[in-house]
Design an enzyme around this catalytic site. Sequence first.
Site, mmCIF file in Angstrom:
data_model
loop_
_atom_site.group_PDB
_atom_site.id
_atom_site.type_symbol
_atom_site.label_atom_id
_atom_site.label_comp_id
_atom_site.label_asym_id
_atom_site.label_seq_id
_atom_site.Cartn_x
_atom_site.Cartn_y
_atom_site.Cartn_z
ATOM 1 N N ASP A 170 0.871 -1.178 0.000
ATOM 2 C CA ASP A 170 0.000 0.000 0.000
ATOM 3 C C ASP A 170 0.906 1.226 0.000
ATOM 4 O OD1 ASP A 170 -2.419 1.465 0.203
ATOM 5 O OD2 ASP A 170 -2.098 1.739 2.343
ATOM 6 N N SER A 171 0.343 2.373 -0.327
ATOM 7 C CA SER A 171 1.135 3.599 -0.267
ATOM 8 C C SER A 171 1.446 3.959 1.187
ATOM 9 C CB SER A 171 0.384 4.745 -0.940
ATOM 10 O OG SER A 171 -0.878 4.913 -0.346
ATOM 11 N N CYS B 238 -3.603 -0.925 -2.149
ATOM 12 C CA CYS B 238 -3.863 0.481 -2.468
ATOM 13 C C CYS B 238 -4.804 0.577 -3.666
ATOM 14 C CB CYS B 238 -2.534 1.156 -2.796
ATOM 15 S SG CYS B 238 -2.685 2.852 -3.355
ATOM 16 N N GLU C 67 -6.253 10.890 8.773
ATOM 17 C CA GLU C 67 -4.902 10.923 9.367
ATOM 18 C C GLU C 67 -4.837 11.909 10.528
ATOM 19 O OE1 GLU C 67 -1.745 10.787 6.443
ATOM 20 O OE2 GLU C 67 -2.367 8.695 6.318
ATOM 21 N N CYS D 298 -10.970 3.584 -1.125
ATOM 22 C CA CYS D 298 -9.641 3.947 -0.633
ATOM 23 C C CYS D 298 -9.518 3.302 0.739
ATOM 24 C CB CYS D 298 -9.501 5.468 -0.534
ATOM 25 S SG CYS D 298 -8.006 6.011 0.343
ATOM 26 N N HIS E 220 -8.359 4.178 3.415
ATOM 27 C CA HIS E 220 -8.590 5.027 4.580
ATOM 28 C C HIS E 220 -10.080 5.189 4.905
ATOM 29 C CE1 HIS E 220 -4.434 6.371 4.152
ATOM 30 N NE2 HIS E 220 -4.550 7.029 5.274
#
Lengths: 270, 270
Positions: B11-12, B74, B157, B189, B191
Amino acid sequence: MSDPRPIGVFDSGVGGLTVASALMRALSSESILYLGDTARLPYGTKSPHTVQRYTQRNLDFLLDRDVKAVVVACNTASALALGTAELAIPIWGVIEPGARVAVAEHRRRGRDPRRPIGVLATESTVRSDAYAHAIRRLDPEATVRSVACPLFVPLVEEGWTHDEVTRRVAERYLRPLLEEHADTLVLGCTHYPALRDVLEELVGPEVALVDSAESVADVVRTGLAEADLLSDGDTPPSHHLCVTDVEARFERIAAQLLPSSKATLELVEV
Amino acid sequence: MSDPRPIGVFDSGVGGLTVASALMRALSSESILYLGDTARLPYGTKSPHTVQRYTQRNLDFLLDRDVKAVVVACNTASALALGTAELAIPIWGVIEPGARVAVAEHRRRGRDPRRPIGVLATESTVRSDAYAHAIRRLDPEATVRSVACPLFVPLVEEGWTHDEVTRRVAERYLRPLLEEHADTLVLGCTHYPALRDVLEELVGPEVALVDSAESVADVVRTGLAEADLLSDGDTPPSHHLCVTDVEARFERIAAQLLPSSKATLELVEV
């Protein structure tokens, strides 16, 4: 003596074009070579080790392109990597010039030690404490309160610079500074001047908002003159932009920030 | 036949740990080698060229570490780079599994062509149209509306997952999908599942929220079995995490997402 070689300017992305633009206005005989490390941005959430590694690569790239001096327009790179960077030519960051203006504004407002100088910056810049160190070197009695504002960059990049959501986010980040009656606010990231209106509305007209970009040009002019590196302008100056990733956004923002410049754009691998 | 080599997951950043965690639960005999490209994140705002370049480097790294198969956790890399990636072992992304679940949920809700399947994703994933292509391959009559949500990653984040600001941002991003009465929403995504509560509150309980992570494990299990690559569990499975930049945040989030795992952490250069 005259040195027609370009001044190198680098930033993690597009924000540093405000610094490049200020240099173009103040030093119109000078060529500018800009490097935006758009493939690896942002720097503001990354560790000192990684920011130092990328900064050194960017400096090596600019040196290979034969620049005569370098301006690190990125606050995070200035804060974390200027001390470790190896370069045989003059190099300036934006922290020291920003701290100078902040201290002058704080003095102009009575230099009340109960009223802090506020610093708005990325997480990594805040963690480095670079602005606080630079400010206290100039005024050991100044109180400095640094606040990380990680949502400001994405809000600016989303274009929500005059938005209710942005006002609420700013309100929350600035609350401790407002409670302590900060008299000066450093915009410690090249993106933040885009939020000047929202911030001004929150803090009121009597609080100074300091944008490093504005004072860097003076530092560079003095430094180049001292090192006998100014160009006399006999060679027409060129403006060239290198980026490590090309996004439509970069060209759009570059056109906005450098409207009169005939800057050329190049994709590079660093 | 039994193959004890690890499954590579990349993943990034840290978000893909939700996929790694799902794999650990569903395939408890398998070793996992995770790579988070935290030094160069995010991918979601970058060009296809750059995402493809970084993806290939990450795949080469995993191959050097002798993984038997790769899961691209990702969404952006899955959308932009799966087609160009060169690899001699099985590789799976998260777009196809996510599209499968979305089509099933859309069917369960009556498969009304006037009600679109909504896709929330990064700018680069939306621009690639990868989810729409994958969904239409499975159901050519489905309408797909993709919306880029660039502020979701920074909001997650920042930890503002249950916040008034986040609710307002989500409201704005989701407005077109609500107006068109989307019956299914893909969280495109890694996140975004952290925003499930805020999103659920906005769209109501009758709209399906699809998290690709949940269905990837099935695809991987089937794929490994077909290629005769499953581990029989005679060798105790190991969980190892590699990152290209170490931030305190990564360790904290890793501990949250993998509470029972004795995963080891390593800083690598890719």
